[in-house]
Design a protein around this motif. Structure first.
Motif, PDB file in Angstrom:
ATOM      1  N   LEU A 173     140.109 103.655 -32.183  1.00 23.74           N
ATOM      2  CA  LEU A 173     138.683 104.188 -32.815  1.00 23.74           C
ATOM      3  C   LEU A 173     137.927 104.705 -31.730  1.00 23.74           C
ATOM      4  N   GLU A 174     138.047 104.178 -30.379  1.00 21.80           N
ATOM      5  CA  GLU A 174     137.101 104.617 -29.461  1.00 21.80           C
ATOM      6  C   GLU A 174     136.544 105.916 -29.362  1.00 21.80           C
ATOM      7  N   PRO A 175     137.310 106.930 -29.373  1.00 27.30           N
ATOM      8  CA  PRO A 175     136.826 108.264 -29.291  1.00 27.30           C
ATOM      9  C   PRO A 175     136.044 108.661 -30.335  1.00 27.30           C
ATOM     10  N   PRO A 180     122.906  97.110 -15.695  1.00 30.02           N
ATOM     11  CA  PRO A 180     123.221  98.381 -16.343  1.00 30.02           C
ATOM     12  C   PRO A 180     124.052  99.216 -15.834  1.00 30.02           C
ATOM     13  N   THR A 181     124.730  99.886 -17.133  1.00 31.99           N
ATOM     14  CA  THR A 181     126.025 100.730 -16.684  1.00 31.99           C
ATOM     15  C   THR A 181     125.691 101.903 -15.880  1.00 31.99           C
ATOM     16  N   ARG A 182     124.470 102.382 -15.953  1.00 32.61           N
ATOM     17  CA  ARG A 182     124.174 103.810 -15.111  1.00 32.61           C
ATOM     18  C   ARG A 182     123.988 103.727 -13.932  1.00 32.61           C
ATOM     19  N   LEU A 197     130.742 109.361 -18.339  1.00 36.59           N
ATOM     20  CA  LEU A 197     131.869 109.519 -19.366  1.00 36.59           C
ATOM     21  C   LEU A 197     131.198 109.628 -20.821  1.00 36.59           C
ATOM     22  N   GLU A 198     130.475 108.629 -21.195  1.00 37.94           N
ATOM     23  CA  GLU A 198     130.053 108.569 -22.347  1.00 37.94           C
ATOM     24  C   GLU A 198     129.057 109.519 -22.831  1.00 37.94           C
ATOM     25  N   ARG A 226     138.366 110.294 -24.399  1.00 36.60           N
ATOM     26  CA  ARG A 226     138.070 111.764 -24.231  1.00 36.60           C
ATOM     27  C   ARG A 226     137.756 112.295 -23.052  1.00 36.60           C
ATOM     28  N   GLY A 227     136.568 111.428 -22.514  1.00 38.18           N
ATOM     29  CA  GLY A 227     136.169 111.924 -21.047  1.00 38.18           C
ATOM     30  C   GLY A 227     137.152 111.874 -19.954  1.00 38.18           C
ATOM     31  N   ALA A 228     138.102 110.630 -20.034  1.00 41.48           N
ATOM     32  CA  ALA A 228     139.195 110.599 -19.090  1.00 41.48           C
ATOM     33  C   ALA A 228     140.234 111.785 -19.020  1.00 41.48           C
TER      34      ALA A 228
END
Length: 723
Positions: free
Chosen positions: A125-127, A172-174, A183-184, A192-194
């Motif tokens: 379900l991630e996409p 923080p991710t960024r 990617l997100e 989807r990004g990969a």
């Protein structure tokens, strides 16, 4: 006190600083590295003990950028890139009572006990999950939202422990994982990004970023040593205590206990906590923002086993999730990845302890740390009870790994503000652009390229006695016009005062029989000065002495006589026209002191001049007083290297230089190799004529050639008009 001038100063002798200085040196810049401690490499040191090769700091890197592979291309045999063995693709995660392999595909992902069944199927379900909108969302929060809690606990958490020695819920991710964040944000999904990224076509250069794990044959210490050797040890100053820099009206001054260097530009590649003292001229708020970075403490322990018995590990290493409550962050297995890291039949391990969750571990004694390692050998690596390591080396790092926390943006804004206010100051290092070895190498290459893009590299090919004046004239023009020219002095011809044929001595004995003496160059003046000493004679005062342009000042300074040629065109042909205006010139006798070429064709400048001079019906006597030959092969190879890297302009001041330069272009070094030919600028029409006769395309000919200052100003004007 040591005082000198350089083009660029690089502050910091770690991987970033050395790599940046290496590239700047490749581009031809006069660079110097200043290092606060008494050794190069920073935390990147290699320990050799009883046949074991142990890293004191970073143990591996990733070929995540083309710049990594290219660096080893440039270093060649001086430093050999070593890609990890195929077994290194196995990554282990501790859960319960043993290590489990991190899944590498769908089947292994379904079978692994590391993740819950709910999270395994939740990946499907991630996409379709909603994109986040919190710019400061931590890696842990982002991963839990998109992947599930068990993947955070047994994949993301140990990964962040291995990379940052930190907690995923504080980074923080960024800032910590910007590619994951993008990617997100760009594709709305990791998966989807990969897929989209994998489909994008890559250039040949981009495909060099293989993402393989790498080290260096013999350890990373070999890399820093190779970089230092390539830069030149004489260009690296160690133990620069009390180092700080001061902006000048034109350039910078670096001062430390016992030393001082003046330079046009400065690159800082040191830890953030050294910047406040180093950049004391900045506002307090700026210094505080630059130093808002916290470094996680890490203890690295090298463990060597001469015999492993039945124990065999073929993996990159094992990471320990914080949820498991172990005292170690993880253990790497260098001898399973790289050759000759342990004696045959033995094994080499690297334990990591401390980090953000256990900052107090630095206070543990060596015996306490060894006890932790011994317990891990038995419980985690499954060595039999009673087995003891043959070698244990403990490396404590109070400030090891930078933490890119929520205050990162404040630091980056401060860097931008400072660099805009001081365009020739470049703040690099691990306070920005990533903490990995690949990040450091790429940043260093980028900074060097940015500096190069701001300057036009000019190869100054004039002989040494002219090159310095020409170089200073180019720099003077640059300082008035925003750092445009970067002169690189490599004389293409060499001279020697002795010709061993006695012609100069014979001339000096009969000098009074001449009416005029013409010095074709400064070297001819030097040759006469030596000859006068050797023969114990003086110049007759009644003769007319002729030197061209600024050489007239040199003539008076060295020989004490003035040039009678002060007006007209500053060239040999200008001398002919001036002499021809004398109605009684046909009755005069003139000695022309010229070079004697050796091992090369004589350029047409002097023969054309002698021919024109004879047409005045003067009695012309040509006296070769010194030798001219092409530069040594080492110099020509250096020119060839610079051409392959990319020069902007070649400034020629004589036909001999043009001939040698064309020989380099046509040499075997460029066989089957396409290079971007730099523009060719000539000092005047006679040099341009010789250059064209040698087969060169000439882009610029200075209309004023009475001085190097005039040539430089004309060159600057031409470049401005081209823009």
């Amino acid at each position: 006190m040591i005082q000198r001038k350089r083009s660029i100063i690089v502050i910091g002798g770690g991987l970033t600083g050395l790599t940046c200085a290496f590239h700047l040196q490749r581009y031809g810049y006069d660079v110097e590295v200043l290092e606060k401690t008494n050794r190069i490499g920073g935390l990147m040191q290699t320990c050799h003990a009883e046949g074991f090769v142990m890293e004191e700091g970073p143990s591996t890197g990733t070929i995540k950028y083309p710049e990594v592979a290219e660096l080893f291309d440039y270093l060649g045999d001086r430093c050999v890139l070593e890609r990890a063995d195929a077994g290194s693709k196995v990554r282990l995660i501790w859960k319960g009572t043993r290590f489990h392999a991190l899944p590498s595909g769908i089947v292994s992902g379904l079978r692994t006990p590391l993740f819950t069944l709910k999270d395994k199927f939740g990946l499907l379900l991630e996409p379709f999950r909603k994109k986040g909108n919190n710019p400061n969302e931590t890696v842990g929060e982002l991963a839990e939202r998109r992947l599930g809690k068990s993947l955070v606990d047994y994949a993301v958490d140990p990964f962040l422990s291995g990379v940052y020695a930190s907690d995923p819920y504080t980074l923080p991710t960024r800032w910590a994982l910007p590619r994951l964040y993008r990617l997100e944000q760009r594709y709305g999904s990791f998966i989807r990004g990969a897929i989209a990224m994998a489909k994008q076509p890559k250039t040949v250069r981009e495909r060099r970023a293989t993402k393989e794990v790498f080290s260096v044959k013999g350890g990373f210490g070999k890399l820093t040593e190779a970089l230092a050797d390539s830069i030149g040890r004489e260009r690296i100053s160690l133990s620069c205590d009390g180092l700080h820099i001061t902006p000048l009206k034109e350039g910078w001054k670096a001062t430390w206990d016992g030393g001082e260097v003046i330079a046009d530009e400065v690159v800082t590649a040191c830890p953030s906590y050294e910047l406040p003292a180093l950049l004391s001229f900045l506002r307090q708020s700026q210094r505080k923002a630059l130093d808002n970075l916290y470094y996680a403490p890490v203890i690295e322990i090298g463990v060597g086993m001469q015999e492993t018995g039945t124990v065999e590990w073929r993996a990159f290493g094992g990471l320990v999730p914080s949820k498991e409550g172990k005292e170690v962050l993880g253990v790497l297995m260098p001898s399973a990845c790289f050759a000759e890291r342990a004696p045959k039949g033995g094994a080499n391990y690297a334990y990591f302890l401390g980090g953000m969750r256990h900052t107090d571990y630095l206070e543990k004694s060596d015996e306490e740390l060894k006890t932790i390692v011994m317990q891990s050998l038995h419980t985690m690596l499954k060595y039999p009870q009673g087995t003891t390591p043959d070698v244990v080396r403990i490396f404590r790092h109070e400030r090891a790994i930078p933490q890119y926390l929520a205050n990162t943006e404040e630091r980056l804004n401060a860097i931008t503000e400072v660099e805009q206010a001081y365009p020739t100051l470049h703040i690099a290092g691990n306070l920005r652009d990533g903490i990995g070895m690949g990040d450091r190498i790429k940043q260093a290459a980028d900074v060097a390229q940015q500096i190069r893009n701001r300057r036009l590299t000019v190869l100054v090919t004039a002989p040494e006695n002219y090159a310095q004046r020409f170089s200073e004239a180019l720099k003077a023009v640059s300082l008035k016009n925003g750092q445009r020219f970067e002169p690189i002095v490599l004389p293409l011809i060499e001279t020697e005062l002795k010709t061993d044929d006695g012609l100069l001595d014979d001339f000096l004995k009969n000098i009074a029989t001449f009416d005029y003496v013409l010095f074709a160059s400064r070297r001819a003046i030097d040759a006469v000065a030596e000859g006068l000493k050797r023969n114990s004679v003086k110049l007759p005062s009644q003769l007319g002495y002729i030197a061209i342009g600024k050489d007239g000042e040199y003539l008076e300074h060295v020989l004490g006589v003035k040039s009678c040629f002060v007006d007209g065109e500053s060239s040999l042909m200008g001398v002919v026209r001036s002499l021809a205006s004398d109605a009684k010139i046909a009755e005069k006798r003139i000695a022309v002191l010229t070079p004697k070429t050796e091992g090369m064709t004589e350029p047409s400048t002097v023969p054309d001049f002698l021919s024109a001079l004879k047409q005045t019906n003067m009695e012309v006597v040509c006296v070769p007083v010194y030798l001219t030959r092409r530069a040594r092969e080492a110099v020509l190879e250096r020119v060839a290297t610079l051409l392959s890297v990319g020069l902007d302009l070649v400034a020629l001041t004589s036909g001999a230089e043009a001939q040698v330069y064309q020989g380099v272009l046509k040499g075997k070094l460029f066989k089957n190799q396409a290079i971007k030919r730099p523009e060719v600028a000539c000092f005047g029409p006679y040099t341009a004529k010789c250059a064209k006769e040698s087969g060169l395309s000439v882009d610029f000919v200075s209309k004023e050639f009475h001085s190097f200052a005039a040539f430089s100003e004309n060159l600057q004007r031409w470049k401005d008009e081209m823009e």
